[in-house]
Every structure is written in C-alpha cells, then in structure tokens.
Design a protein around this motif. Structure first.
Motif, PDB file in Angstrom:
ATOM      1  N   ALA A   1       0.837  -1.205   0.000  1.00 35.08           N
ATOM      2  CA  ALA A   1       0.000   0.000   0.000  1.00 35.08           C
ATOM      3  C   ALA A   1       0.867   1.249   0.000  1.00 35.08           C
ATOM      4  O   ALA A   1       0.571   2.225  -0.708  1.00 35.08           O
ATOM      5  N   MET A   2       1.937   1.233   0.778  1.00 38.72           N
ATOM      6  CA  MET A   2       2.845   2.381   0.813  1.00 38.72           C
ATOM      7  C   MET A   2       3.495   2.578  -0.560  1.00 38.72           C
ATOM      8  O   MET A   2       3.625   3.703  -1.039  1.00 38.72           O
ATOM      9  N   GLY A   3       3.874   1.489  -1.198  1.00 37.18           N
ATOM     10  CA  GLY A   3       4.455   1.574  -2.539  1.00 37.18           C
ATOM     11  C   GLY A   3       3.480   2.171  -3.540  1.00 37.18           C
ATOM     12  O   GLY A   3       3.870   2.979  -4.388  1.00 37.18           O
ATOM     13  N   GLN A   4       2.215   1.811  -3.421  1.00 39.24           N
ATOM     14  CA  GLN A   4       1.201   2.369  -4.325  1.00 39.24           C
ATOM     15  C   GLN A   4       1.008   3.858  -4.066  1.00 39.24           C
ATOM     16  O   GLN A   4       0.892   4.641  -5.004  1.00 39.24           O
ATOM     17  N   ARG A   5       0.979   4.235  -2.779  1.00 43.82           N
ATOM     18  CA  ARG A   5       0.813   5.658  -2.452  1.00 43.82           C
ATOM     19  C   ARG A   5       1.989   6.483  -2.961  1.00 43.82           C
ATOM     20  O   ARG A   5       1.819   7.637  -3.372  1.00 43.82           O
ATOM     21  N   LEU A   6       3.178   5.882  -2.919  1.00 43.18           N
ATOM     22  CA  LEU A   6       4.372   6.585  -3.387  1.00 43.18           C
ATOM     23  C   LEU A   6       4.585   6.422  -4.887  1.00 43.18           C
ATOM     24  O   LEU A   6       5.550   6.961  -5.433  1.00 43.18           O
ATOM     25  N   LYS A   7       3.696   5.658  -5.514  1.00 40.34           N
ATOM     26  CA  LYS A   7       3.751   5.403  -6.950  1.00 40.34           C
ATOM     27  C   LYS A   7       5.092   4.781  -7.366  1.00 40.34           C
ATOM     28  O   LYS A   7       5.690   5.147  -8.373  1.00 40.34           O
ATOM     29  N   LEU A   8       5.527   3.810  -6.562  1.00 41.44           N
ATOM     30  CA  LEU A   8       6.763   3.101  -6.859  1.00 41.44           C
ATOM     31  C   LEU A   8       6.482   1.995  -7.873  1.00 41.44           C
ATOM     32  O   LEU A   8       5.391   1.420  -7.879  1.00 41.44           O
ATOM     33  N   PRO A   9       7.463   1.688  -8.705  1.00 40.29           N
ATOM     34  CA  PRO A   9       7.286   0.558  -9.628  1.00 40.29           C
ATOM     35  C   PRO A   9       7.108  -0.748  -8.848  1.00 40.29           C
ATOM     36  O   PRO A   9       7.689  -0.926  -7.778  1.00 40.29           O
ATOM     37  N   GLN A  10       6.315  -1.660  -9.409  1.00 41.15           N
ATOM     38  CA  GLN A  10       6.035  -2.932  -8.748  1.00 41.15           C
ATOM     39  C   GLN A  10       7.319  -3.709  -8.453  1.00 41.15           C
ATOM     40  O   GLN A  10       7.449  -4.327  -7.406  1.00 41.15           O
ATOM     41  N   LYS A  11       8.284  -3.645  -9.374  1.00 41.29           N
ATOM     42  CA  LYS A  11       9.546  -4.355  -9.162  1.00 41.29           C
ATOM     43  C   LYS A  11      10.281  -3.821  -7.936  1.00 41.29           C
ATOM     44  O   LYS A  11      10.898  -4.583  -7.201  1.00 41.29           O
ATOM     45  N   GLN A  12      10.210  -2.530  -7.720  1.00 38.32           N
ATOM     46  CA  GLN A  12      10.875  -1.942  -6.568  1.00 38.32           C
ATOM     47  C   GLN A  12      10.178  -2.368  -5.269  1.00 38.32           C
ATOM     48  O   GLN A  12      10.842  -2.645  -4.265  1.00 38.32           O
ATOM     49  N   VAL A  13       8.857  -2.425  -5.301  1.00 39.83           N
ATOM     50  CA  VAL A  13       8.108  -2.874  -4.126  1.00 39.83           C
ATOM     51  C   VAL A  13       8.457  -4.332  -3.819  1.00 39.83           C
ATOM     52  O   VAL A  13       8.713  -4.691  -2.667  1.00 39.83           O
ATOM     53  N   GLU A  14       8.500  -5.164  -4.846  1.00 35.12           N
ATOM     54  CA  GLU A  14       8.838  -6.574  -4.657  1.00 35.12           C
ATOM     55  C   GLU A  14      10.269  -6.725  -4.128  1.00 35.12           C
ATOM     56  O   GLU A  14      10.537  -7.567  -3.275  1.00 35.12           O
ATOM     57  N   ALA A  15      11.192  -5.904  -4.627  1.00 37.73           N
ATOM     58  CA  ALA A  15      12.575  -5.947  -4.140  1.00 37.73           C
ATOM     59  C   ALA A  15      12.635  -5.540  -2.672  1.00 37.73           C
ATOM     60  O   ALA A  15      13.378  -6.136  -1.875  1.00 37.73           O
ATOM     61  N   THR A  16      11.846  -4.549  -2.310  1.00 33.69           N
ATOM     62  CA  THR A  16      11.794  -4.114  -0.914  1.00 33.69           C
ATOM     63  C   THR A  16      11.267  -5.230  -0.030  1.00 33.69           C
ATOM     64  O   THR A  16      11.814  -5.493   1.048  1.00 33.69           O
ATOM     65  N   LEU A  17      10.222  -5.905  -0.490  1.00 39.67           N
ATOM     66  CA  LEU A  17       9.653  -7.012   0.290  1.00 39.67           C
ATOM     67  C   LEU A  17      10.653  -8.157   0.445  1.00 39.67           C
ATOM     68  O   LEU A  17      10.782  -8.723   1.529  1.00 39.67           O
ATOM     69  N   SER A  18      11.366  -8.476  -0.621  1.00 40.62           N
ATOM     70  CA  SER A  18      12.287  -9.613  -0.550  1.00 40.62           C
ATOM     71  C   SER A  18      13.509  -9.324   0.313  1.00 40.62           C
ATOM     72  O   SER A  18      14.139 -10.242   0.829  1.00 40.62           O
ATOM     73  N   SER A  19      13.838  -8.041   0.496  1.00 49.11           N
ATOM     74  CA  SER A  19      15.007  -7.709   1.313  1.00 49.11           C
ATOM     75  C   SER A  19      14.631  -7.149   2.681  1.00 49.11           C
ATOM     76  O   SER A  19      15.507  -6.735   3.440  1.00 49.11           O
ATOM     77  N   HIS A  20      13.357  -7.137   3.003  1.00 50.85           N
ATOM     78  CA  HIS A  20      12.872  -6.582   4.266  1.00 50.85           C
ATOM     79  C   HIS A  20      13.338  -7.468   5.428  1.00 50.85           C
ATOM     80  O   HIS A  20      12.988  -8.648   5.520  1.00 50.85           O
ATOM     81  N   ALA A  21      14.135  -6.906   6.325  1.00 53.47           N
ATOM     82  CA  ALA A  21      14.751  -7.682   7.410  1.00 53.47           C
ATOM     83  C   ALA A  21      13.716  -8.338   8.324  1.00 53.47           C
ATOM     84  O   ALA A  21      13.860  -9.502   8.701  1.00 53.47           O
ATOM     85  N   GLU A  22      12.678  -7.616   8.674  1.00 45.43           N
ATOM     86  CA  GLU A  22      11.670  -8.175   9.575  1.00 45.43           C
ATOM     87  C   GLU A  22      10.911  -9.319   8.913  1.00 45.43           C
ATOM     88  O   GLU A  22      10.632 -10.343   9.548  1.00 45.43           O
TER      89      GLU A  22
END
Length: 71
Positions: A29-50
């Motif tokens: 949802a944050m990625g959509q609000r910031l209008k980030l590319p889907q690939k960037q959101v997926e990369a963020t999810l895959s590297s998210h430490a928590e």
C-alpha cells in the motif's frame, strides 16, 4: 526450558502469518501511495529484514511441528 506444545506452535504460526500478511499489505500500500514501480516494491519485500526474520521463525516452527507430530 520445556518444548512448546503443539497448540502453542500452531497459535504462534497463526499469529506470525497474520502479522507477515499485514506487513506485506502495508508495504504494498505504501508503494502504491508513493507510486513506486512494482519491481521496486517486490525488491523491498524480498530484502525486508523483519519479513526475513518472520519467515525464518515460521520455518523453524513448522519443522518443530513436524518433529513433534504424533506418529
């Protein structure tokens, strides 16, 4: 320290899975609000430490359930 019961493991898995799903939803949802590319959101999810920690704990709990499963 005693091993957690089967029910404790199941409850922990349920709580952690719900938390993981909520966290993934929030990041998307944050990625959509910031209008980030889907690939960037997926990369963020895959590297998210928590999220990585949660996945590791879920794997550990699942293997503990398998080890303690009645034969």
């Amino acid at each position: 320290m005693t091993d957690p019961s089967h029910q404790d493991c199941l409850e922990s898995i349920e709580v952690l899975t719900a938390y993981r799903d909520r966290l993934v939803t929030d990041v998307k949802a944050m990625g959509q609000r910031l209008k980030l590319p889907q690939k960037q959101v997926e990369a963020t999810l895959s590297s998210h430490a928590e999220l990585q920690r949660i996945e590791a704990v879920l794997i550990q709990l699942a293997s503990q359930l398998d080890a303690n499963a009645p034969s």
